[in-house]
Design a protein around this motif. Structure first.
Motif, PDB file in Angstrom:
ATOM      1  N   TYR A   1       9.639   7.842  21.903  1.00 54.85           N
ATOM      2  CA  TYR A   1       8.861   7.968  23.133  1.00 54.85           C
ATOM      3  C   TYR A   1       9.815   8.458  24.220  1.00 54.85           C
ATOM      4  N   ALA A   2       9.535   9.640  24.755  1.00 55.01           N
ATOM      5  CA  ALA A   2      10.498  10.297  25.634  1.00 55.01           C
ATOM      6  C   ALA A   2       9.852  10.788  26.932  1.00 55.01           C
ATOM      7  N   GLU A   3      10.692  11.252  27.787  1.00 54.83           N
ATOM      8  CA  GLU A   3      10.280  11.728  29.119  1.00 54.83           C
ATOM      9  C   GLU A   3       9.199  12.806  29.043  1.00 54.83           C
ATOM     10  N   ASN A   4       9.335  13.719  28.075  1.00 53.17           N
ATOM     11  CA  ASN A   4       8.417  14.857  28.010  1.00 53.17           C
ATOM     12  C   ASN A   4       7.370  14.762  26.914  1.00 53.17           C
ATOM     13  N   GLY A   5       7.378  13.664  26.156  1.00 46.88           N
ATOM     14  CA  GLY A   5       6.379  13.546  25.103  1.00 46.88           C
ATOM     15  C   GLY A   5       6.777  12.560  24.018  1.00 46.88           C
ATOM     16  N   ILE A   6       6.069  12.638  22.918  1.00 50.49           N
ATOM     17  CA  ILE A   6       6.280  11.748  21.777  1.00 50.49           C
ATOM     18  C   ILE A   6       6.610  12.582  20.536  1.00 50.49           C
ATOM     19  N   MET A   7       7.628  12.169  19.794  1.00 48.71           N
ATOM     20  CA  MET A   7       7.984  12.836  18.546  1.00 48.71           C
ATOM     21  C   MET A   7       7.777  11.874  17.382  1.00 48.71           C
ATOM     22  N   ARG A   8       6.986  12.301  16.398  1.00 51.43           N
ATOM     23  CA  ARG A   8       6.673  11.474  15.229  1.00 51.43           C
ATOM     24  C   ARG A   8       7.300  12.076  13.980  1.00 51.43           C
ATOM     25  N   LEU A   9       8.058  11.247  13.261  1.00 47.41           N
ATOM     26  CA  LEU A   9       8.729  11.683  12.038  1.00 47.41           C
ATOM     27  C   LEU A   9       8.162  10.932  10.847  1.00 47.41           C
ATOM     28  N   GLU A  10       7.759  11.671   9.819  1.00 46.46           N
ATOM     29  CA  GLU A  10       7.233  11.081   8.581  1.00 46.46           C
ATOM     30  C   GLU A  10       6.108  10.098   8.875  1.00 46.46           C
ATOM     31  N   ASP A  11       5.273  10.459   9.858  1.00 47.02           N
ATOM     32  CA  ASP A  11       4.183   9.587  10.303  1.00 47.02           C
ATOM     33  C   ASP A  11       2.820  10.204  10.017  1.00 47.02           C
ATOM     34  N   ASP A  12       2.822  11.363   9.341  1.00 48.83           N
ATOM     35  CA  ASP A  12       1.592  12.078   9.027  1.00 48.83           C
ATOM     36  C   ASP A  12       1.731  12.657   7.619  1.00 48.83           C
ATOM     37  N   PRO A  13       0.697  12.562   6.793  1.00 49.97           N
ATOM     38  CA  PRO A  13       0.828  13.031   5.403  1.00 49.97           C
ATOM     39  C   PRO A  13       1.022  14.537   5.253  1.00 49.97           C
ATOM     40  N   ASP A  14       0.621  15.304   6.250  1.00 51.71           N
ATOM     41  CA  ASP A  14       0.711  16.761   6.149  1.00 51.71           C
ATOM     42  C   ASP A  14       1.862  17.364   6.943  1.00 51.71           C
ATOM     43  N   TYR A  15       2.247  16.703   8.024  1.00 50.48           N
ATOM     44  CA  TYR A  15       3.298  17.251   8.880  1.00 50.48           C
ATOM     45  C   TYR A  15       4.404  16.218   9.050  1.00 50.48           C
ATOM     46  N   SER A  16       5.598  16.572   8.613  1.00 52.84           N
ATOM     47  CA  SER A  16       6.697  15.604   8.629  1.00 52.84           C
ATOM     48  C   SER A  16       7.305  15.431  10.022  1.00 52.84           C
TER      49      SER A  16
ATOM     50  N   SER B   1       1.655  20.958  21.741  1.00 57.94           N
ATOM     51  CA  SER B   1       2.118  20.195  20.587  1.00 57.94           C
ATOM     52  C   SER B   1       2.803  21.105  19.582  1.00 57.94           C
ATOM     53  N   GLU B   2       3.627  20.491  18.726  1.00 56.88           N
ATOM     54  CA  GLU B   2       4.285  21.196  17.622  1.00 56.88           C
ATOM     55  C   GLU B   2       4.024  20.401  16.349  1.00 56.88           C
ATOM     56  N   ARG B   3       3.797  21.130  15.244  1.00 56.81           N
ATOM     57  CA  ARG B   3       3.634  20.481  13.954  1.00 56.81           C
ATOM     58  C   ARG B   3       4.467  21.220  12.918  1.00 56.81           C
ATOM     59  N   HIS B   4       5.345  20.483  12.258  1.00 61.18           N
ATOM     60  CA  HIS B   4       6.238  21.080  11.279  1.00 61.18           C
ATOM     61  C   HIS B   4       6.036  20.416   9.915  1.00 61.18           C
ATOM     62  N   SER B   5       5.830  21.217   8.889  1.00 58.78           N
ATOM     63  CA  SER B   5       5.770  20.717   7.512  1.00 58.78           C
ATOM     64  C   SER B   5       7.083  21.108   6.851  1.00 58.78           C
ATOM     65  N   LEU B   6       7.968  20.128   6.690  1.00 48.69           N
ATOM     66  CA  LEU B   6       9.351  20.424   6.292  1.00 48.69           C
ATOM     67  C   LEU B   6       9.705  19.903   4.902  1.00 48.69           C
ATOM     68  N   GLY B   7       8.705  19.497   4.145  1.00 50.93           N
ATOM     69  CA  GLY B   7       8.976  18.976   2.809  1.00 50.93           C
ATOM     70  C   GLY B   7       8.912  17.463   2.784  1.00 50.93           C
ATOM     71  N   ALA B   8       8.670  16.923   1.591  1.00 54.57           N
ATOM     72  CA  ALA B   8       8.472  15.482   1.432  1.00 54.57           C
ATOM     73  C   ALA B   8       9.770  14.712   1.576  1.00 54.57           C
ATOM     74  N   ILE B   9       9.672  13.535   2.171  1.00 53.30           N
ATOM     75  CA  ILE B   9      10.822  12.639   2.256  1.00 53.30           C
ATOM     76  C   ILE B   9      11.062  12.015   0.888  1.00 53.30           C
TER      77      ILE B   9
ATOM     78  N   GLY C   1       0.861  -1.174   0.000  1.00 53.56           N
ATOM     79  CA  GLY C   1       0.000   0.000   0.000  1.00 53.56           C
ATOM     80  C   GLY C   1       0.890   1.213   0.000  1.00 53.56           C
ATOM     81  N   THR C   2       0.561   2.181   0.833  1.00 56.47           N
ATOM     82  CA  THR C   2       1.394   3.376   0.946  1.00 56.47           C
ATOM     83  C   THR C   2       2.717   3.036   1.627  1.00 56.47           C
ATOM     84  N   GLU C   3       3.808   3.548   1.100  1.00 59.61           N
ATOM     85  CA  GLU C   3       5.124   3.325   1.708  1.00 59.61           C
ATOM     86  C   GLU C   3       5.146   3.849   3.140  1.00 59.61           C
ATOM     87  N   ASP C   4       5.775   3.109   4.019  1.00 57.66           N
ATOM     88  CA  ASP C   4       5.946   3.531   5.414  1.00 57.66           C
ATOM     89  C   ASP C   4       7.421   3.810   5.653  1.00 57.66           C
TER      90      ASP C   4
END
Length: 341
Positions: free
Chosen positions: A252-267, A277-285, A243-246
């Motif tokens: 998983y950290a002391e102060n929260g969770i950081m997701r990379l390339e896990d959302d189609p709109d925010y990298s 929360s923080e959301r960054h759109s930094l360009g396509a992988i 299906g879609t490439e993963d």
């Protein structure tokens, strides 16, 4: 200024879509030689770039005008060709995995040291914008202590990407040595080492051939890895994600969770335990998908290192350490036990 003259050995898809266009787009480079056992492939690029075509890489390496070699061959040829090129006093950019054993990797590093030439391994994940940003966030301490991670790199397989389709060398153990773990998993071991800033010390893995018929290499693997400070997590590499490439990574950290390339709109997304929360759109992988052949920045970095006589971000030693994790995973599967790295 005299341009750096480049020869490409192996004119399949990775050369066609990544190396050649990125060299061609670099103002400091001139493509002067192409080599492939299928003469027509080498001739096609030679005609396009007014260069020479070869079917024997040893003949290409005799050409004194060639300054740089890109090794884009099947995995089993990475080490012997890279070593021969370094011994011929050429700078080398070698595709991943750099070798099929620790001994081969050591020999490549030794050849680079003795020749005084640059050896870089083409791990592109470090150059992805979200990954560069993640490294600075982890280093800043904003996430606090990292406890765990999960990372995956999977798609439907190389048959849709390789120049030879379902008959590709990717599925042949003699030429490939390793399957999805070497094609995709090694990228993620390199990325995790880079982001966490420490080495892995133990591995446990299940490495299977289940999705591809007529294949003699792995196509589905799940690994559990542990770092020297005790961070544990999972790495999955697969040619069975139909299906879609993963290509995601989650910390998983002391102060929260950081997701990379896990959302189609925010990298890059950070969800803090305090509700912010923080959301960054930094360009396509970078992706193998049609229309997503953006620059990997690998060639640009490699050429800059040659021009400035500086050490590449992914030199031979770095490539060897990332390879070691994959070799340990294979060893773990064969022995059915946790193995040291």
């Amino acid at each position: 200024m005299t341009k750096i003259k480049v020869g490409v050995i192996g004119c399949g898809s990775i050369a066609k879509y990544r190396h050649i266009p990125e060299y061609a787009g670099n103002e400091n480079v001139e493509l002067v030689a192409f080599c492939d056992i299928v003469l027509e492939r080498a001739q096609k690029f030679a005609h396009e770039y007014n260069a020479k075509a070869y079917t024997n890489y040893k003949e290409l390496l005799k050409q004194e005008e060639v300054d740089v070699i890109s090794v884009c061959t099947p995995n089993a040829l990475h080490a012997p060709i890279s070593i021969a090129a370094l011994e011929a006093f050429k700078h080398v950019l070698c595709e991943k995995p750099m070798a099929t054993s620790a001994e081969e990797a050591d020999a490549m590093v030794a050849a680079a040291e003795s020749s005084g030439k640059t050896l870089m391994i083409a791990h592109n994940q470090r150059f992805v914008p979200s990954h560069s940003k993640a490294r600075s966030i982890i280093e800043s301490g904003n996430l606090g202590k990292i406890y765990s991670f999960r990372t995956a790199f999977g798609h439907g397989g190389p048959e849709s990407w390789s120049a030879d389709g379902s008959n590709s060398w990717f599925f042949d153990k003699k030429r490939a040595f390793i399957g999805a773990m070497g094609d995709l998993g090694v990228h993620k071991t390199d990325l995790l080492r880079y982001l966490l800033g420490e080495e892995f010390v133990e591995a446990a893995a299940f490495v299977e051939t289940s999705a591809k018929q007529n294949s003699t290499v792995d196509d589905n693997a799940v690994c559990i890895l542990k770092t020297e400070s005790g961070i544990i997590g999972t790495l999955a590499a697969s040619w069975a994600y139909n299906g879609t490439e993963d290509n995601s990574t989650v910390f998983y950290a002391e102060n929260g969770i950081m997701r990379l390339e896990d959302d189609p709109d925010y990298s890059l997304i950070i969800e803090y335990k305090n509700g912010n929360s923080e959301r960054h759109s930094l360009g396509a992988i970078q992706s193998n998908a049609e229309g997503k052949q953006t620059s990997t920045q690998v060639i640009e970095h490699f050429i800059d290192c040659i021009l400035n006589d500086s050490e590449p971000l992914v030199n031979g030693e770095e490539g060897k350490k990332s390879l070691a994790v994959i070799l340990a995973a294979l060893d773990s599967h064969e022995k059915k036990q946790i193995v040291p790295i």
